[in-house]
Design a protein around this motif. Sequence first.
Motif, PDB file in Angstrom:
ATOM      1  N   SER A 188       1.896 -13.329  -1.928  1.00  0.00           N
ATOM      2  CA  SER A 188       2.240 -12.040  -1.435  1.00  0.00           C
ATOM      3  C   SER A 188       2.296 -11.892   0.125  1.00  0.00           C
ATOM      4  N   SER A 237       6.361  -7.274  -4.157  1.00  0.00           N
ATOM      5  CA  SER A 237       5.217  -6.384  -4.784  1.00  0.00           C
ATOM      6  C   SER A 237       5.480  -4.970  -4.478  1.00  0.00           C
ATOM      7  N   SER A 240       6.080  -3.444  -0.452  1.00  0.00           N
ATOM      8  CA  SER A 240       5.996  -4.563   0.039  1.00  0.00           C
ATOM      9  C   SER A 240       6.542  -4.346   1.594  1.00  0.00           C
ATOM     10  N   MET A 245       0.318  -2.938   3.521  1.00  0.00           N
ATOM     11  CA  MET A 245      -0.115  -3.018   2.251  1.00  0.00           C
ATOM     12  C   MET A 245      -0.640  -4.322   1.614  1.00  0.00           C
ATOM     13  N   ARG A 248      -4.386  -3.940   1.263  1.00  0.00           N
ATOM     14  CA  ARG A 248      -4.869  -3.176   0.120  1.00  0.00           C
ATOM     15  C   ARG A 248      -4.710  -3.815  -1.257  1.00  0.00           C
ATOM     16  N   GLN A 249      -3.927  -4.970  -1.200  1.00  0.00           N
ATOM     17  CA  GLN A 249      -3.634  -5.759  -2.185  1.00  0.00           C
ATOM     18  C   GLN A 249      -4.173  -7.060  -2.407  1.00  0.00           C
ATOM     19  N   TRP A 252      -5.689  -8.718  -5.463  1.00  0.00           N
ATOM     20  CA  TRP A 252      -4.548  -8.660  -6.546  1.00  0.00           C
ATOM     21  C   TRP A 252      -4.521  -7.518  -7.468  1.00  0.00           C
ATOM     22  N   ASN A 254      -3.432  -2.927  -6.912  1.00  0.00           N
ATOM     23  CA  ASN A 254      -2.462  -2.041  -6.486  1.00  0.00           C
ATOM     24  C   ASN A 254      -0.977  -2.426  -6.297  1.00  0.00           C
ATOM     25  N   VAL A 256       0.578  -5.432  -6.725  1.00  0.00           N
ATOM     26  CA  VAL A 256       0.986  -6.646  -6.058  1.00  0.00           C
ATOM     27  C   VAL A 256       1.649  -7.347  -7.153  1.00  0.00           C
TER      28      VAL A 256
END
Length: 546
Positions: A188, A237, A240, A245, A248-249, A252, A254, A256
């Motif tokens: 990500s 994601s 993205s 972001m 917050r991801q 793994w 929110n 993603v």
Amino acid sequence: MNRRTLLKNLALAAPAAWLPSVVAGLNWSPLAPAAFQPTWDSLAQYQTPEWFRDAKFGLWAHWGPQCQPERGDWYARGMYQEGSDQYKYHVEKYGHPSKFGFKDVINEWKAEEWNPEELLALYKKAGAKYFVCLANHHDNFDLFDSSHQPWNSTRLGPKKDLVGGWAKAAKKQGLRFGVSVHAAHTWSWLETSQRADKDGPLAGVPYDGKVTTADGQGKWWQGYDPQALYAQNHPLSQNSQDNGMIHRQWDWGNGVTPPSKEYCEKFYNRTIELLDKYEPDVVYFDDTALPLWPVNDAGLRIAAHMYNTSTQRHGGRNEAVILGKILTPAQRKCMVWDIERGQSNEIEPLPWQTDTCLGQWHYDRRIYDQHGYKSAQTVIHTLVDVVSKNGNLLVSVPVRGNGSIDDQERAIVEGIAAWMQANGESIYGTRPWKIFGEGPAQAAAAALSAQGFNEGKGKPFGAEDIRYVTKGKTLFATALGWPTSGRLLLKSLAAGGPHYTGKVKQVELLGAPGKLKFEHTKEGLAVVLPAQKPNDIAYALKIMSV
């Protein structure tokens, strides 16, 4: 209770294979019936080894190809963020990221002035008891002889086994060796490389994040698949395009895009090979809890493997330390809690670690030009504070792209060395006292945020800020400033008070000759200091009782 909360609660109680959100891996073979298993319940057998509790201080080389531009942290991500400082710098220095991507930065990186033996000798002199090197970052480039990742430093860039060189140098100096592993998040983190400019003459032209082996025909990287590095053959994601972001991801969640099983198993295999080939005692994971948790159990399998192989190598003693961030109370029993750029505000019941850096994690020339590094005093004050609360300190000394450290950093390390050589007795092998300290700074201490990040947000330390530790029957009290009166009052040692019940026999100031005069009353222990201070950083009193 929502599904996310339920899964988190289950994660602490149940083996990974029972969890509906976890994709269990294929590779697992325990060494013995009573060995650690890849579950949180089994990892809770863990006990932090005494060597780590005694060591207190480590140094880190957070060094890889992102240091080559000398433009700061997360360069491989930032260079693909249109309009950002790193994007503008990249376009000016190298060209547009559709034509010169991060893979091409790797090709520029030669590490021609890297001398691990000289650096590790300096770090031992500075008092480090363990040394950690970067094994890979979110850029996904392995800095060791990796049979699972062709994009590695023995084949490309420096064409050297960097982890192997660091490991050999550390062991020659008698330092415990560690590696930091960050590559679980490439999936990500490098999604920015799938973007294109929104404005300008190349608007709409994709960056190089999705190029393939076929695109390398006739180029320097011919025969190498860029997707083995970028891992971007997947949908973006949610949100993205929001550069924030990723934070917050990080666990793994929110929205993603879930990593593929193949991606997770490749990460697992690379990491197991790293552990087996170089036998580190310390592994730092830049993850929430363990890598890929809770969408895959690769991190649990890696942890169990490391504990089992360490136990096997050390005659039945597990000497391994795994460092993880944002741990629940239950997870803190399974590994050592790491706080990034911050400190706990209390004595922690279990050993922990603060990690921080003299400058930015990846070398930034601007910090050198602006004289912006942490001072030796700041490092030592942090160390003294952390040790008083049952912690260790790991400090990264930023390494230039060429493999050297600059003269300002060297002077800071030499300053740390001078203090540690005179005062190390008050650090190594100590344990917390009944309270960690006293003074105005603790009243203004800032709370932790996420994985840490309360560093430098409180009141600066001064002469009234005292930190306590013990070693056997000896109490050490370190003042984080020199009183103008020439007299230091330790209020927590008040005669008849709740903390100190002994009778003071002798007081010494480390680094200064002779015994000090003192008076022990209900106000505290008042110590008369020598006319000349032994250093300009911090002052450790050695207090012996009858």
